[in-house]
Design an enzyme around this catalytic site. Structure first.
Site, PDB file in Angstrom:
ATOM      1  N   SER A   1      65.099 -22.292 -55.099  1.00  0.00           N
ATOM      2  CA  SER A   1      63.715 -23.106 -55.356  1.00  0.00           C
ATOM      3  C   SER A   1      63.728 -22.871 -56.843  1.00  0.00           C
ATOM      4  CB  SER A   1      62.694 -21.834 -54.909  1.00  0.00           C
ATOM      5  OG  SER A   1      62.766 -20.581 -55.599  1.00  0.00           O
TER       6      SER A   1
ATOM      7  N   LYS B   1      58.898 -17.234 -59.437  1.00  0.00           N
ATOM      8  CA  LYS B   1      58.410 -18.906 -59.716  1.00  0.00           C
ATOM      9  C   LYS B   1      58.000 -18.953 -61.055  1.00  0.00           C
ATOM     10  CE  LYS B   1      58.625 -19.517 -55.180  1.00  0.00           C
ATOM     11  NZ  LYS B   1      59.630 -20.358 -54.557  1.00  0.00           N
TER      12      LYS B   1
END
Length: 305
Positions: free
Chosen positions: A91, A161
């Site tokens: 990701s 993230k």
């Protein structure tokens, strides 16, 4: 046998006789060169000033102590300073690859400093984001190593993230982009090649004002990241509580051929991206500092006269 002093008493005609050694009979057997020296000192043993010799510990006896100290230091570093984390997914490509090891600064949050826009952060699962993801079962050795921070814990459910917006920011993304924060379009060269900053997927379209004390996070691989966009039905509209943040990822430490720092991209420092709330303290600080500057200049002028 040692020398014996011989002498005669004048005027008495007594026969010569051996004189006893003042040191006593023991003196007869004393080695040469020890006259006037106490027996203990001559022998080199005993006595208050005699050097004391002790057996040195063997390396193998000290090794458990050294290992114990090393483990305690590693545990303290893991708890308060830096911890290693493994990247489990794609990701964050191409910034981070699956299997990379990153070092995370855990000290800064202890001083009340909140994450800033553009930082890559590790945070605990804020609300079943990882539901359905398999959790590996570590063996005993892996548990010990993860406990002291020498390897990532397989039991903790953490995510990594990029912080796109902080509390008070308005963040939006329509169509293929660009992503906007407080009306400013972001230039995002870190986005995975071939991806668009946003997506045509209606589920990932958004415009939200991030609540105070929360963060809006997104993966760099935009079309392969289940980030804030896909959890807007949860409390906070998909944002992550600041108190869930473990720390900021500083460097890629492993593998060695990928060693690199993780700086904040310059696009997040462009003028006007800050909210009015964040600009207010700076303005108040300037207003408060102005009288002090004027007074100091007046004092210098008086002193120079």
């Amino acid at each position: 046998m040692g020398d014996v002093a011989v002498g005669a008493q004048e005027g008495h005609g007594e026969a010569e006789r051996p004189q006893q050694d003042p040191a006593g009979p023991e003196g007869l057997d004393r080695p040469q060169g020890t006259e006037g020296t106490a027996p203990d000192e001559a022998a080199g043993t005993g006595g208050e000033n005699a050097p004391k010799t002790g057996k040195q510990r063997s390396f193998w006896k000290e090794l458990p102590l050294l290992i114990g100290i090393a483990l305690i230091l590693a545990l303290l570093i893991k708890t308060f300073l830096v911890q290693a984390f493994s990247i489990p997914s794609d990701s964050m490509q191409n910034t981070l690859q699956r299997g990379d090891r990153v070092l995370v600064d855990k000290l800064t949050p202890w001083f009340g400093s909140e994450p800033e826009r553009g930082e890559v952060v590790v945070f605990h699962d804020p609300g079943n984001w990882l539901q359905g993801e398999p959790t590996p079962q570590p063996n005993a050795v892996q548990k010990v190593l993860s406990f002291v921070g020498l390897m990532p814990s397989a039991e903790e459910k953490d995510l990594i993230k990029r912080v796109v917006a902080v509390g008070g920011d308005t963040v939006e993304c329509k169509g293929t982009g660009p992503l906007k924060v407080n009306g400013k379009a972001l230039n995002e060269p870190y986005v995975f090649a071939g991806n668009t900053p946003c997506s045509t997927d209606p589920e990932s379209q958004f415009k939200i004002t991030v609540p105070k004390g929360r963060l809006w996070v997104m993966g760099d691989h935009r079309q392969n990241s289940a980030d804030s966009r896909y959890h807007q039905e949860q409390p906070g509209g998909g944002s992550v509580p600041v108190d869930k943040v473990v720390g900021r990822a500083l460097v890629i430490a492993w593998p060695l051929n990928r060693w690199d720092t993780l700086p904040v991209p310059s696009t997040f420092s462009q003028p006007g991206i800050g909210t009015a709330a964040s600009a207010a303290p700076a303005a108040l600080g300037l207003l408060g500092a102005a009288p002090i500057v004027v007074l100091r200049r007046r004092r210098r002028l008086r002193a120079s006269r």
